[in-house]
Design an enzyme around this catalytic site. Structure first.
Site, PDB file in Angstrom:
ATOM      1  N   SER A  91     -12.274  -8.482  -1.724  1.00  0.00           N
ATOM      2  CA  SER A  91     -11.570  -9.278  -0.720  1.00  0.00           C
ATOM      3  C   SER A  91     -12.528  -9.625   0.414  1.00  0.00           C
ATOM      4  O   SER A  91     -13.531  -8.944   0.634  1.00  0.00           O
ATOM      5  CB  SER A  91     -10.357  -8.522  -0.170  1.00  0.00           C
TER       6      SER A  91
HETATM    7  C1  LIG Z   1     -10.993 -14.556  -0.283  1.00  0.00           C
HETATM    8  S1  LIG Z   1      -9.762 -13.340  -0.267  1.00  0.00           S
HETATM    9  C2  LIG Z   1      -8.447 -14.116   0.643  1.00  0.00           C
HETATM   10  C3  LIG Z   1      -8.713 -14.316   2.100  1.00  0.00           C
HETATM   11  C4  LIG Z   1      -7.455 -14.426   2.925  1.00  0.00           C
HETATM   12  N1  LIG Z   1      -6.746 -15.664   2.709  1.00  0.00           N
HETATM   13  C5  LIG Z   1      -7.717 -14.180   4.393  1.00  0.00           C
HETATM   14  O1  LIG Z   1      -7.373 -15.009   5.225  1.00  0.00           O
HETATM   15  O2  LIG Z   1      -8.264 -13.111   4.705  1.00  0.00           O
HETATM   16  C6  LIG Z   1      -9.097 -13.421  -1.916  1.00  0.00           C
HETATM   17  C7  LIG Z   1      -7.900 -12.521  -2.116  1.00  0.00           C
HETATM   18  O3  LIG Z   1      -7.288 -12.854  -3.354  1.00  0.00           O
HETATM   19  C8  LIG Z   1      -6.672 -11.675  -3.792  1.00  0.00           C
HETATM   20  N2  LIG Z   1      -6.314 -11.770  -5.216  1.00  0.00           N
HETATM   21  C9  LIG Z   1      -7.120 -11.611  -6.302  1.00  0.00           C
HETATM   22  N3  LIG Z   1      -6.399 -11.720  -7.420  1.00  0.00           N
HETATM   23  C10 LIG Z   1      -5.113 -11.960  -7.049  1.00  0.00           C
HETATM   24  C11 LIG Z   1      -3.910 -12.155  -7.756  1.00  0.00           C
HETATM   25  N4  LIG Z   1      -3.851 -12.117  -9.095  1.00  0.00           N
HETATM   26  N5  LIG Z   1      -2.789 -12.377  -7.039  1.00  0.00           N
HETATM   27  C12 LIG Z   1      -2.805 -12.405  -5.689  1.00  0.00           C
HETATM   28  N6  LIG Z   1      -3.923 -12.217  -4.969  1.00  0.00           N
HETATM   29  C13 LIG Z   1      -5.058 -11.989  -5.628  1.00  0.00           C
HETATM   30  C14 LIG Z   1      -7.710 -10.599  -3.509  1.00  0.00           C
HETATM   31  O4  LIG Z   1      -7.142  -9.308  -3.517  1.00  0.00           O
HETATM   32  C15 LIG Z   1      -8.244 -11.057  -2.166  1.00  0.00           C
HETATM   33  O5  LIG Z   1      -7.614 -10.389  -1.121  1.00  0.00           O
END
Ligand SMILES: C[S@@+](CC[C@H](N)C(=O)[O-])C[C@H]1O[C@@H](n2cnc3c(N)ncnc32)[C@H](O)[C@@H]1O
Length: 385
Positions: A91
């Site tokens: 993340s």
């Molecule tokens: C780049 S980060 C998001 C940043 C966030 N929007 C912020 O403002 O901090 C990507 C996120 O996607 C989540 N993620 C990965 N696979 C996922 C899934 N199948 N469903 C929902 N979230 C998921 C990860 O856990 C991670 O927290």
């Protein structure tokens, strides 16, 4: 509300000013959100990878923490260990300029209901809730600990959007329909649940990435049971959607460079040097390729693997402008990439702004050049999603 002190406000205003000068931040509503929602509350610590590969942590106690948090940069906020003990990022807090570019592209209006896939730190959910109000914002993440931390931070700021621990591939059916869906993790295909959960005429902005960086952000409009739209002109990349709240598996394909068929290439070995040709090549490649490096020094190879066991390895070092290639298995990965690259060159190397995507009612994905009904199009191989 957490320590709302002058130092962070000045920094937030400076960041907003930089994004406005760049032409990324255009609307007063998003400027107000960047200046008012404190990013530091959502990023109490972040991780940086050192040249030796190890990770170090910078947190609230560190003198440079606040400055770094209000720079226009992504910050890695969660790591996990793979079965072989490698640390991988799971993340991050997205680069604010990219977040605003996406929010501006979505043309969000005050009455809109928005679903975010990938809550992460909660910062983007905070920007959305500040702009739209708690009742109009939902956000899901697959990681329960991230959602709990995001909720606590948002509540400290008196922001109460609906946060849910869920696999974003299923959307959030109980809260649908939405006017906008924004995904902050990449997907190899647009899930059918998102088509069903965005209203007719509504927009989905997602990072469509096949493997090896092949793809980009795409802004799609729902027309009945199909989606259509264009890729954003500037490339960006998010971490891939995970199937569970665990670290992704390590590369498992067995690659013995010596046994591959030999040839040479004049093309660069790294996927990020040829993003569009790699995407076009996916009309003839399996949806899931992985990319990594093997060996060191003069014997360093860029390796692409398919899940049927096929692979190709391309020497990182060139000699006289050419590099060694080895290919193995039924899928001739490098040959397909070379064909797609040649086709793209023959089209005068069009940029992302000339490509679009149609997702048909049956879920099939087709990339097209200039015009959805034109002659130049590339169907993408189906995926499991
Ligand atoms: C780049 S980060 C998001 C940043 C966030 N929007 C912020 O403002 O901090 C990507 C996120 O996607 C989540 N993620 C990965 N696979 C996922 C899934 N199948 N469903 C929902 N979230 C998921 C990860 O856990 C991670 O927290």
């Amino acid at each position: 509300m957490t320590a709302v002190t002058t130092p962070w406000r000045e920094r937030a205003r400076r960041l907003a000013g930089e994004l406005a000068d760049e032409g990324v931040l255009r609307s007063p509503e998003w400027r107000d959100a960047i200046e008012t929602v404190p990013r530091h509350v959502f990023v109490p610590r972040f991780h940086t990878q050192r040249p030796d590969g190890r990770w170090s942590e910078t947190g609230t106690g560190s003198p440079e923490w606040l400055d770094q948090v209000y720079r226009n940069q992504p910050l890695i906020t969660a790591l996990a260990s793979t079965p072989r003990g490698n640390q991988v990022t799971v993340s991050s807090s997205t680069k604010p300029g990219l977040m605003i570019r996406m929010l501006e592209a979505l043309r969000i209006e005050d009455t809109h209901r928005v679903l975010e896939i990938g809550t992460g730190t909660g910062y983007n959910a905070g920007l959305l809730a500040h702009r739209l109000g708690d009742d109009q914002v939902c956000s899901v993440d697959i990681a329960a600990d991230l959602v709990a931390a995001a909720r606590t931070r948002l509540h400290e700021l008196d922001l109460h959007p609906t946060l849910t621990v869920a696999h974003g591939g299923a959307g959030l059916p109980d809260e649908a329909p939405f006017d906008r869906i924004i995904a902050t993790c990449s997907v190899s295909a647009i899930p059918s649940s998102w088509v069903e959960q965005v209203r007719d005429g509504g927009l989905i902005l997602a990072d469509l990435k096949r493997t090896v960086h092949a793809g980009n952000l795409v802004l799609l409009t729902r027309h009945g049971d199909r989606l259509e739209g264009r890729f954003l002109p500037r490339w960006a990349g998010f971490m891939a959607m995970r199937e569970s709240d665990e670290a992704p598996p390590d590369l498992s394909v067995d690659v013995t460079v010596e046994v591959g068929d030999r040839s040479t290439t004049g093309l660069p070995p790294h996927p990020w040097d040829s993003l569009i040709p790699w995407l076009l090549a996916h009309s003839r490649l399996p949806s899931r390729l992985t990319f990594g490096y093997r060996g060191t020094g003069a014997h360093r190879w860029a390796v692409f693997t398919a899940n049927d066991g096929s692979w190709c390895a391309v020497a990182v070092n060139s000699s006289g402008g050419r590099r060694e290639v080895r290919q193995y298995g039924d899928v001739r990965i490098w040959d397909e990439f070379e064909k797609a690259h040649e086709q793209w060159q023959n089209l005068d190397e069009p940029g992302w702004d000339r490509f679009g995507l149609t997702v048909a009612a049956d879920g099939s994905h087709r990339i097209w050049l200039d015009d959805p009904g034109g002659t130049r199009s590339w169907p993408l191989a189906p995926t499991r999603q």
